[in-house]
Design an enzyme around this catalytic site. Structure first.
Site, short mmCIF file in Angstrom:
data_model
loop_
_atom_site.label_atom_id
_atom_site.label_comp_id
_atom_site.label_asym_id
_atom_site.label_seq_id
_atom_site.Cartn_x
_atom_site.Cartn_y
_atom_site.Cartn_z
N LYS A 33 0.84 -1.21 0.00
CA LYS A 33 0.00 0.00 0.00
C LYS A 33 0.87 1.26 0.00
O LYS A 33 0.60 2.22 -0.72
CB LYS A 33 -0.92 0.00 1.23
CG LYS A 33 -2.04 -1.03 1.10
CD LYS A 33 -2.75 -1.30 2.42
CE LYS A 33 -3.68 -2.51 2.24
NZ LYS A 33 -4.14 -3.08 3.49
N GLN A 55 -5.14 -2.22 9.71
CA GLN A 55 -4.70 -3.46 9.04
C GLN A 55 -5.19 -4.67 9.84
O GLN A 55 -4.88 -4.82 11.02
CB GLN A 55 -3.17 -3.48 8.93
CG GLN A 55 -2.63 -4.62 8.11
CD GLN A 55 -3.02 -4.56 6.62
OE1 GLN A 55 -3.01 -3.51 6.00
NE2 GLN A 55 -3.39 -5.70 6.07
N ASP A 62 -11.56 1.75 3.53
CA ASP A 62 -11.65 0.30 3.31
C ASP A 62 -13.13 -0.11 3.17
O ASP A 62 -13.42 -1.23 2.77
CB ASP A 62 -11.04 -0.45 4.51
CG ASP A 62 -9.77 -1.19 4.15
OD1 ASP A 62 -9.53 -1.39 2.93
OD2 ASP A 62 -9.02 -1.56 5.06
#
Ligand code: NAP
Length: 274
Positions: free
Chosen positions: A53, A97, A120
């Protein structure tokens, strides 16, 4: 058989994102879109996903802040860090994460992210399409795969992955069936449909018993086995049957990263002009 190459597709869209960000950063008073990546502990697989990322952010000219917290952090300490990032006007998107250490309540932590910054797409009030679903949708676009009126079976129904993928396919006009652990005789649901999308986290589970000739297979699964990343589909056993298939790695994964940054740019716009 056509290999649906997520890296190639992402490369194409990355150029467009780069141009968009260049335009956003003019006039110089506006800051580039910035993603906060919150990591708890140091799982090697999370390290690898975060590295991907960060390197994509750099490639397209976005900013990122990597906030690393120790494995033994408490729930309230994580919540405090997220709340600070929610209030920071220089941060436009926040991701936590996953997976988190077992002592933490993942759902409670995710729900702390401001829905306006939830790039997300994981909170219950998010403004964004979850990155995996948006990434697959972009892959369809790149390869001109029209799913309208097509029969699609999605194997896996998790709130964060399988269910949003099924919803995205329905929105694009497909007739969708969802299978899960309790579904009896899954091959009777996967064989004969136009497309099978698998997101179960069981390496190599979907083999030739589940797939019929001429299908499109999208493998969302990523599991680390030894030093390799392995999908949910036994690629070697089904590749001679299918017309199109995503590899693992290099299929859906890169597209999910792309979609995350597309959501980040949308978040930047929303926050700038709200
Ligand atoms: P999850 O929360 O564990 O959910 C797994 C889902 O698969 C559940 O709905 C479960 O059914 C179903 N399932 C598990 N074993 C099954 C079986 N033998 N037969 C039928 N259904 C089965 O996992 P997740 O978060 O959805 O992630 C799934 C996979 O996607 C993982 O490998 C993950 O790493 C990967 N992933 C990839 C990306 C990417 O960018 N490529 C992004 C996110 C996740 P029940 O509901 O009945 O329990």
């Amino acid at each position: 058989m056509i290999l649906l190459d997520g890296k190639k597709a992402r490369e194409h869209f990355a150029g467009l994102l780069q141009e968009k960000i260049l335009k956003l950063s003019i006039p110089s008073s506006s800051t580039a879109p910035c993603l906060a990546i919150i990591q708890i502990g140091n799982r090697p697989d999370s390290d690898a996903f975060i590295k991907a990322k960060k390197s994509f952010a750099q490639k397209i000219g976005a900013k990122e802040i990597h906030i690393q917290l120790p494995e033994i952090v408490t729930q309230s300490e994580v919540v405090d860090v997220i709340k600070k990032s929610n209030l920071d006007t220089n941060i436009h998107g926040i991701i936590v994460q996953l997976p988190l250490p077992a002592h933490l309540d993942s759902n409670g932590i995710i729900e702390t992210v401001d829905p306006k910054k939830d790039v997300d797409g994981l909170t219950s009030k998010t403004l964004f399409t979850p990155a995996t679903a948006r990434g697959i949708s972009q892959l369809f676009g790149f390869y001109q795969i029209d799913i309208k009126n097509k029969k699609i079976t999605v194997v896996g129904r998790s709130k964060l992955v399988g269910t949003p993928i099924a919803e995205m396919c329905r929105k694009r006009g497909a007739e969708v069936t969802v299978c899960h652990k309790e579904t009896p005789n899954i091959p009777s649901q996967t064989k004969g449909v136009d497309m099978v999308i698998v997101a179960i986290g069981q390496p190599g589970f979907i083999d030739e018993k589940y797939i019929s000739k001429g299908q499109i297979v999208i493998d969302v699964g990523i599991t680390r086995v030894g030093d390799k990343l392995v999908g949910d589909v036994a690629f070697d056993k089904v590749s001679s049957l299918v017309t199109m298939i995503t590899p693992v790695p290099g299929g859906v994964g890169p597209m999910t990263v792309l979609a995350l940054f597309e959501n980040l740019i949308d978040a930047w716009y929303n926050q700038k002009y709200e």
